[in-house]
Scaffold this motif. Structure first.
Motif, PDB file in Angstrom:
ATOM      1  N   LEU A 106       0.834  -1.202   0.000  1.00  0.00           N
ATOM      2  CA  LEU A 106       0.000   0.000   0.000  1.00  0.00           C
ATOM      3  C   LEU A 106       0.869   1.253   0.000  1.00  0.00           C
ATOM      4  CD1 LEU A 106      -2.951   1.188   0.381  1.00  0.00           C
ATOM      5  CD2 LEU A 106      -2.403   1.244   2.799  1.00  0.00           C
ATOM      6  N   LEU A 111      -0.399   3.748  -3.026  1.00  0.00           N
ATOM      7  CA  LEU A 111      -0.683   5.157  -2.755  1.00  0.00           C
ATOM      8  C   LEU A 111       0.027   6.110  -3.714  1.00  0.00           C
ATOM      9  CD1 LEU A 111      -0.872   5.342   1.146  1.00  0.00           C
ATOM     10  CD2 LEU A 111      -2.726   5.493  -0.503  1.00  0.00           C
ATOM     11  N   VAL A 114      -2.046   7.085  -6.864  1.00  0.00           N
ATOM     12  CA  VAL A 114      -3.246   7.918  -6.764  1.00  0.00           C
ATOM     13  C   VAL A 114      -2.977   9.236  -7.494  1.00  0.00           C
ATOM     14  CG1 VAL A 114      -4.762   9.168  -5.174  1.00  0.00           C
ATOM     15  CG2 VAL A 114      -3.949   6.893  -4.585  1.00  0.00           C
ATOM     16  N   PHE A 117      -1.544  12.951  -5.744  1.00  0.00           N
ATOM     17  CA  PHE A 117      -1.405  12.503  -4.357  1.00  0.00           C
ATOM     18  C   PHE A 117      -0.552  13.481  -3.561  1.00  0.00           C
ATOM     19  CE2 PHE A 117       0.547   9.766  -1.055  1.00  0.00           C
ATOM     20  CZ  PHE A 117      -0.618   9.435  -0.395  1.00  0.00           C
ATOM     21  N   ILE A 120      -2.058  11.419   2.858  1.00  0.00           N
ATOM     22  CA  ILE A 120      -3.381  11.027   3.358  1.00  0.00           C
ATOM     23  C   ILE A 120      -3.774  11.943   4.516  1.00  0.00           C
ATOM     24  CG2 ILE A 120      -3.261   8.643   2.571  1.00  0.00           C
ATOM     25  CD1 ILE A 120      -2.367   7.812   5.303  1.00  0.00           C
ATOM     26  N   VAL A 135     -10.220   4.597  -0.006  1.00  0.00           N
ATOM     27  CA  VAL A 135      -9.583   4.601  -1.317  1.00  0.00           C
ATOM     28  C   VAL A 135     -10.706   4.657  -2.344  1.00  0.00           C
ATOM     29  CG1 VAL A 135      -8.139   3.285  -2.903  1.00  0.00           C
ATOM     30  CG2 VAL A 135      -7.632   3.273  -0.471  1.00  0.00           C
TER      31      VAL A 135
END
Length: 183
Positions: A106, A111, A114, A117, A120, A135
């Protein structure tokens, strides 16, 4: 000689020391640890099409490396034409080596895929040291073949830790490598 995931050895060697210094733990057993990761997906359209549940279970199984189970509805909802006991989602609970392997994939491969990005959000903590992450697309995982999916769905990832406070849990997840946004 058995295989030990990279993040597990990093936790034992580096993270335990860093958290002990930061919070002043006197015993190694006081240091918070990651207990389990739950990956779940709700499939509301499965009320009319039963094959969507099978697709969701297969995709979660491919992503996590562990067989997913279908979750069943707990009560009747007439406005959604939903009956008690109908399958409406899928979930996987990861512990031990598979949990660390999933977390590693992950962080390192999913990640960063994405779009736009920036990190998070740090607002997903529940007050008891657990973190929830949503997600929006399952195609960020390299295990998913884009040509074989029938529709793009999201999923929820819950990190359950043994930390007492959100601050301790955030420090643990940051040390493990989760890229939180800088406020």
């Amino acid at each position: 000689m058995s295989y030990i995931p990279r993040l597990k050895t990093e936790y034992k060697e580096r993270v335990v020391k860093a958290l002990s210094e930061e919070f002043g733990y006197k015993n190694v057993m006081q240091v918070p640890k990651l207990e389990k990761i739950v990956v779940s997906r709700g499939v509301g359209a499965a009320v009319s099409d039963k094959k969507l549940i099978d697709h969701a279970v297969d995709e979660l199984s491919n992503i996590t490396g562990q067989k997913a189970i279908a979750t069943l509805s707990k009560k009747d909802v007439a406005s959604f034409k939903l009956r008690k006991g109908m399958p409406i989602g899928a979930k996987v609970t990861l512990r031990g080596e598979r949990m660390y392997e999933f977390l590693d994939r992950l962080i390192t491969s999913a990640l960063p895929r994405v779009r736009d990005f920036q990190g998070i959000k740090a607002t997903g903590f529940d007050g008891r040291g657990n973190y929830n992450l949503g997600v929006t697309e399952q195609i960020i995982f390299p295990e998913i073949n884009i040509d074989k999916i029938n529709r793009i769905n999201g999923m929820d990832i819950t990190f359950v830790t043994s930390a007492d406070t959100d601050k301790e849990a955030k420090s643990l997840l940051t040390e493990l490598g989760l890229p939180f946004k800088k406020n």
